[in-house]
Design a protein around this motif. Structure first.
Motif, PDB file in Angstrom:
ATOM      1  N   ASP A   1     102.688  10.971   5.875  1.00 43.47           N
ATOM      2  CA  ASP A   1     104.026  10.643   5.411  1.00 43.47           C
ATOM      3  C   ASP A   1     104.705   9.716   6.402  1.00 43.47           C
ATOM      4  O   ASP A   1     104.679   9.953   7.617  1.00 43.47           O
ATOM      5  CB  ASP A   1     104.860  11.915   5.236  1.00 43.47           C
ATOM      6  CG  ASP A   1     106.109  11.683   4.407  1.00 43.47           C
ATOM      7  OD1 ASP A   1     107.046  11.056   4.920  1.00 43.47           O
ATOM      8  OD2 ASP A   1     106.129  12.110   3.244  1.00 43.47           O
ATOM      9  N   VAL A   2     105.322   8.643   5.918  1.00 44.74           N
ATOM     10  CA  VAL A   2     105.917   7.650   6.804  1.00 44.74           C
ATOM     11  C   VAL A   2     107.068   8.237   7.610  1.00 44.74           C
ATOM     12  O   VAL A   2     107.371   7.778   8.706  1.00 44.74           O
ATOM     13  CB  VAL A   2     106.390   6.430   5.983  1.00 44.74           C
ATOM     14  CG1 VAL A   2     107.544   6.806   5.073  1.00 44.74           C
ATOM     15  CG2 VAL A   2     106.789   5.275   6.882  1.00 44.74           C
ATOM     16  N   LEU A   3     107.699   9.292   7.087  1.00 44.19           N
ATOM     17  CA  LEU A   3     108.840   9.885   7.782  1.00 44.19           C
ATOM     18  C   LEU A   3     108.415  10.625   9.048  1.00 44.19           C
ATOM     19  O   LEU A   3     109.143  10.656  10.036  1.00 44.19           O
ATOM     20  CB  LEU A   3     109.578  10.832   6.826  1.00 44.19           C
ATOM     21  CG  LEU A   3     110.996  11.270   7.185  1.00 44.19           C
ATOM     22  CD1 LEU A   3     111.748  11.649   5.920  1.00 44.19           C
ATOM     23  CD2 LEU A   3     111.008  12.447   8.129  1.00 44.19           C
ATOM     24  N   THR A   4     107.226  11.218   9.030  1.00 49.33           N
ATOM     25  CA  THR A   4     106.795  12.060  10.148  1.00 49.33           C
ATOM     26  C   THR A   4     105.529  11.570  10.834  1.00 49.33           C
ATOM     27  O   THR A   4     105.034  12.244  11.742  1.00 49.33           O
ATOM     28  CB  THR A   4     106.544  13.498   9.645  1.00 49.33           C
ATOM     29  OG1 THR A   4     105.602  13.462   8.562  1.00 49.33           O
ATOM     30  CG2 THR A   4     107.829  14.135   9.152  1.00 49.33           C
ATOM     31  N   SER A   5     105.009  10.424  10.440  1.00 49.32           N
ATOM     32  CA  SER A   5     103.718   9.988  10.976  1.00 49.32           C
ATOM     33  C   SER A   5     103.755   9.735  12.482  1.00 49.32           C
ATOM     34  O   SER A   5     102.740   9.872  13.154  1.00 49.32           O
ATOM     35  CB  SER A   5     103.256   8.725  10.254  1.00 49.32           C
ATOM     36  OG  SER A   5     104.198   7.678  10.431  1.00 49.32           O
ATOM     37  N   GLY A   6     104.907   9.370  13.036  1.00 46.87           N
ATOM     38  CA  GLY A   6     104.984   9.084  14.463  1.00 46.87           C
ATOM     39  C   GLY A   6     105.588  10.200  15.282  1.00 46.87           C
ATOM     40  O   GLY A   6     105.838  10.035  16.478  1.00 46.87           O
ATOM     41  N   ILE A   7     105.838  11.358  14.682  1.00 48.30           N
ATOM     42  CA  ILE A   7     106.473  12.471  15.384  1.00 48.30           C
ATOM     43  C   ILE A   7     105.450  13.178  16.270  1.00 48.30           C
ATOM     44  O   ILE A   7     104.354  13.512  15.824  1.00 48.30           O
ATOM     45  CB  ILE A   7     107.091  13.463  14.379  1.00 48.30           C
ATOM     46  CG1 ILE A   7     108.160  12.766  13.518  1.00 48.30           C
ATOM     47  CG2 ILE A   7     107.684  14.659  15.087  1.00 48.30           C
ATOM     48  CD1 ILE A   7     109.298  12.185  14.313  1.00 48.30           C
ATOM     49  N   GLU A   8     105.826  13.398  17.521  1.00 49.86           N
ATOM     50  CA  GLU A   8     104.936  14.032  18.491  1.00 49.86           C
ATOM     51  C   GLU A   8     105.357  15.461  18.830  1.00 49.86           C
ATOM     52  O   GLU A   8     104.520  16.327  19.012  1.00 49.86           O
ATOM     53  CB  GLU A   8     104.882  13.213  19.784  1.00 49.86           C
ATOM     54  CG  GLU A   8     104.354  11.805  19.613  1.00 49.86           C
ATOM     55  CD  GLU A   8     102.857  11.768  19.415  1.00 49.86           C
ATOM     56  OE1 GLU A   8     102.220  12.819  19.603  1.00 49.86           O
ATOM     57  OE2 GLU A   8     102.337  10.699  19.059  1.00 49.86           O
TER      58      GLU A   8
ATOM     59  N   VAL B   1     111.882   3.753   9.036  1.00 52.27           N
ATOM     60  CA  VAL B   1     111.273   5.073   9.140  1.00 52.27           C
ATOM     61  C   VAL B   1     109.889   4.980   9.761  1.00 52.27           C
ATOM     62  O   VAL B   1     109.432   5.871  10.478  1.00 52.27           O
ATOM     63  CB  VAL B   1     111.195   5.730   7.747  1.00 52.27           C
ATOM     64  CG1 VAL B   1     110.501   7.067   7.818  1.00 52.27           C
ATOM     65  CG2 VAL B   1     112.592   5.886   7.178  1.00 52.27           C
ATOM     66  N   GLY B   2     109.186   3.870   9.513  1.00 55.48           N
ATOM     67  CA  GLY B   2     107.823   3.728   9.994  1.00 55.48           C
ATOM     68  C   GLY B   2     107.703   3.391  11.455  1.00 55.48           C
ATOM     69  O   GLY B   2     106.597   3.189  11.949  1.00 55.48           O
ATOM     70  N   ILE B   3     108.815   3.310  12.161  1.00 58.60           N
ATOM     71  CA  ILE B   3     108.774   2.961  13.587  1.00 58.60           C
ATOM     72  C   ILE B   3     108.665   4.238  14.388  1.00 58.60           C
ATOM     73  O   ILE B   3     109.535   5.092  14.355  1.00 58.60           O
ATOM     74  CB  ILE B   3     110.031   2.179  13.989  1.00 58.60           C
ATOM     75  CG1 ILE B   3     110.145   0.927  13.132  1.00 58.60           C
ATOM     76  CG2 ILE B   3     109.973   1.817  15.466  1.00 58.60           C
ATOM     77  CD1 ILE B   3     111.396   0.142  13.388  1.00 58.60           C
ATOM     78  N   ARG B   4     107.588   4.392  15.129  1.00 55.98           N
ATOM     79  CA  ARG B   4     107.338   5.595  15.890  1.00 55.98           C
ATOM     80  C   ARG B   4     107.966   5.498  17.272  1.00 55.98           C
ATOM     81  O   ARG B   4     108.355   4.424  17.714  1.00 55.98           O
ATOM     82  CB  ARG B   4     105.825   5.792  16.045  1.00 55.98           C
ATOM     83  CG  ARG B   4     105.187   4.565  16.622  1.00 55.98           C
ATOM     84  CD  ARG B   4     103.700   4.677  16.801  1.00 55.98           C
ATOM     85  NE  ARG B   4     103.099   3.375  16.941  1.00 55.98           N
ATOM     86  CZ  ARG B   4     103.278   2.574  17.971  1.00 55.98           C
ATOM     87  NH1 ARG B   4     104.068   2.929  18.943  1.00 55.98           N
ATOM     88  NH2 ARG B   4     102.693   1.408  18.038  1.00 55.98           N
TER      89      ARG B   4
END
Length: 643
Positions: A350-357, A508-511
């Motif tokens: 999911d683009v909303l959470t793909s960069g969440i660590e 949203v896609g920016i991690r």
């Protein structure tokens, strides 16, 4: 003799000519290669690669954008750490230039004292800060210009390096879209701050103004937040996105207003909480009539959407334990209801959470919902499979109480979900009637105009504390500017969700750049196993304690009333037996903890040994192999010569 000299001269000339040609080839290759930007990012977190969201925003630029970087690189007063960070910022900005295909131009300025560059930096509102009392100010900021529009980053903060790409891309997006979306906010918490009245009541102390929560201070550059009272009966038409944060005791008319807002296509983001720490800390004291209510719900709306949520239950996860300092003497305990979640708890697709660590959630709740033909349910944040629900009151009593009540459900729990599709109204009979006690059966005129269904998107988060200052950010002062350092990705997740609802989906896609936490999965699993063993031992001890106390009561009832303060032999034996059992179980508990520490320490020693000794061992083994191969070749060669 002359022929030999001639041959030597030709050989020497040929060697020199070859060296000159080789030197010329090297120079030409360097010149050619220097003009080609070919890079391979080998970092695990792709620190030097622009996110897809940044590339998408750059591809949509309709007019050229000029980025002006002001960095006091030549100033001796600029600390080395800041100079290194300035080079990192410049390198990343050059990646923007390359990715934009000529739409972005980078200009670099060194604002030395009393120069035109310093004058322009001050004109743009960049913040210069002297490193000492008599030293010149130091600048490290960025200006974006597109036509007559401009936007600035007053000062870059090295401590917020994880947000560097997001900050730059948001600056570019802001200068291209100067208009701000209007976001309505309904909350029982003062998330937007308060202003003290100019004329306080006579005889009363002057109330103090309260600043907005830091996350809202930062997002004010991108959105216009409009505070709505919890008693609001209609959402304004210019509000396209609605934030509902920790709603408590909303009236039927307010729920109806939210219902109709969603059905007409408005985007809703609701943060509920079964046990809100921010509410407890900002409520201004205890309720004189009893315990203050710190839970929130939108039960009527959730039921209409097919979502189940218990406002009296919090999630306990044995794989997401946090070390928490308790108020009683500063004691540290490992709490399974303060959730420290990582990448495995979010959707990578999911683009909303793909960069969440990393995500920190104190006393979070859980949703239960299934997709239907009308509504699609997408889990955004979930617990591990070693999670269960415990009573919110028990959760406040400490980790030992939580463990005694804990029962794992064997399945992950959804802490944040997204609903998208066609929503049904929670008010099929139309707008609620006035509570005036009227006995008329007339249908309100507004009921005929009520929407019965509509397409929209709703994001539900079962924790409001995740955006509370002390759980997501740390405020700092850098070069005279107010900034913050993220403690985790809570602010990133909230900003991403708001961007998806109100702003550009590309943002949203920016991690975040870099990893906040690198969990050691093997250690976590061993900790979980030991924790469960400890939990079983505690339950066994409590069961034996209750059994012994029951036995003592039975013995007490059999005694002569005149000798009730004298212990019988049976009681003495029972007490002694229990003490021996208690001592043995405590010894077992110590062995569990010792075994856990031993396993983790052994694993750590093994990892260190591999990291330290692996490469030297590889070199030594390679050298031995090379030596043995050469020796074998010499032996074979010598044998052939003898033949």
């Amino acid at each position: 003799m002359s022929k030999q000299v001639s041959k030597s001269f030709l050989k020497a000339s040929g060697g020199i000519a070859g060296l000159l040609i080789l030197f010329a080839i090297i120079i030409a290759a360097n010149v050619i290669i220097s003009r080609v930007r070919a890079r391979v990012d080998l970092t695990g977190e792709k620190l030097y690669t622009l996110s897809d969201g940044s590339k998408a925003i750059l591809a949509k630029l309709e007019q050229p954008v000029t980025l002006k970087l002001f960095a006091s690189s030549s100033s001796p007063a600029m600390p080395p750490v800041l100079k290194n960070y300035a080079r990192q910022v410049e390198d990343l900005l050059r990646e923007y230039v390359v990715a934009s295909n000529g739409r972005i131009t980078l200009e670099k300025y060194d604002p030395v004292p009393d120069s035109d560059a310093e004058e322009w930096a001050q004109k743009y509102g960049l913040t210069g800060q002297p490193m000492d009392i008599f030293g010149p100010p130091v600048y490290l900021g960025l200006v974006a210009q597109m036509g007559d529009a401009e936007a600035t980053i007053p000062a870059f903060d090295p401590q917020a390096e994880a947000l560097l790409e997001y900050t730059i891309t948001r600056l570019i997006y802001r200068v291209c879209h100067p208009e701000k979306p209007v976001v309505g906010v309904i909350s029982s918490l003062q998330v937007l701050g308060t202003r003290a009245p100019p004329f306080p009541m006579p005889g009363q102390p002057k109330p103090q103004s309260q600043a907005p929560w830091l996350i809202f201070q930062d997002l004010r550059d991108d959105y216009t937040f409009r505070e709505l009272q919890p008693s609001v009966e209609r959402i304004d038409d210019d509000i396209k996105t609605l934030l509902v944060i920790h709603p408590k005791d909303l009236s039927e008319k307010t729920l109806y207003a939210i219902d109709q807002f969603v059905l007409r296509g408005g985007q809703l983001m609701a943060l509920l909480d079964p046990l809100c720490v921010a509410d407890m800390e900002t409520s201004g004291g205890a309720n004189p009539f009893g315990m203050p209510r710190t839970s929130s719900n939108l039960e009527k709306l959730l039921s209409a959407w097919g979502v189940r949520y218990d406002e009296n239950k919090v999630v306990a996860d044995m794989r997401a334990i946090s070390r928490v300092r308790m108020g009683d003497g500063g004691r540290i305990e490992e709490s399974p209801v303060w959730l420290s979640l990582n990448r495995s708890n979010t959707s990578a697709k999911d683009v909303l959470t793909s960069g969440i660590e990393s995500i920190m959630l104190p006393y979070a709740g859980a949703f239960s919902a299934e997709s239907t033909k009308d509504l699609a349910v997408t889990p955004l944040i979930t617990s591990s499979e070693s999670a269960g629900l415990v009573n919110s009151f028990s959760a406040q009593l400490g980790a030992s109480t939580v463990r005694s009540e804990f029962r794992s459900g064997g399945a992950s729990l959804a802490i944040a979900i997204r609903l998208s599709g066609t929503f049904k109204t929670a008010f099929p009979d139309g707008a609620p009637r006035d509570s005036s006690g009227s006995d008329t059966n007339e249908v309100p005129a507004s009921a005929e105009q009520s929407l019965k269904e509509g397409r929209s998107t709703v994001i539900l988060i079962a924790d409001a504390d995740m955006i509370y200052d002390r759980f997501c950010v740390q405020e700092i002062n850098f070069l005279g500017a107010r900034a913050y350092q993220p403690l985790n990705d809570n602010a990133i997740f909230f900003a991403n969700a708001l961007e998806q609802a109100a702003g550009s989906a590309d943002l949203v896609g920016i991690r975040s750049r870099g990893t906040f936490a690198r969990p050691f999965e093997v250690v976590l699993k061993r900790q979980e196993k030991a924790m469960l063993q400890w939990q079983e031992k505690e339950k066994e001890l409590e069961a034996r304690l209750q059994e012994t106390q029951s036995r003592l009561r039975e013995l007490q009832s059999e005694k002569d009333p005149k000798q009730r303060f004298i212990l019988s032999e049976q009681q003495k034996k029972a007490i002694e037996t229990f003490r021996q059992q208690e001592f043995q179980i405590k010894q077992d508990l110590k062995m569990v903890r010792k075994s856990l520490r031993h396993d983790i320490e052994t694993l750590g020693i093994l990892v260190k040994a591999v990291n330290i000794a692996a490469m030297p061992a590889f070199v030594v083994l390679g050298g031995i192999g090379f030596w043995m191969r050469r020796r074998s070749l010499k032996t074979r060669t010598g044998g052939d010569n003898r033949q």
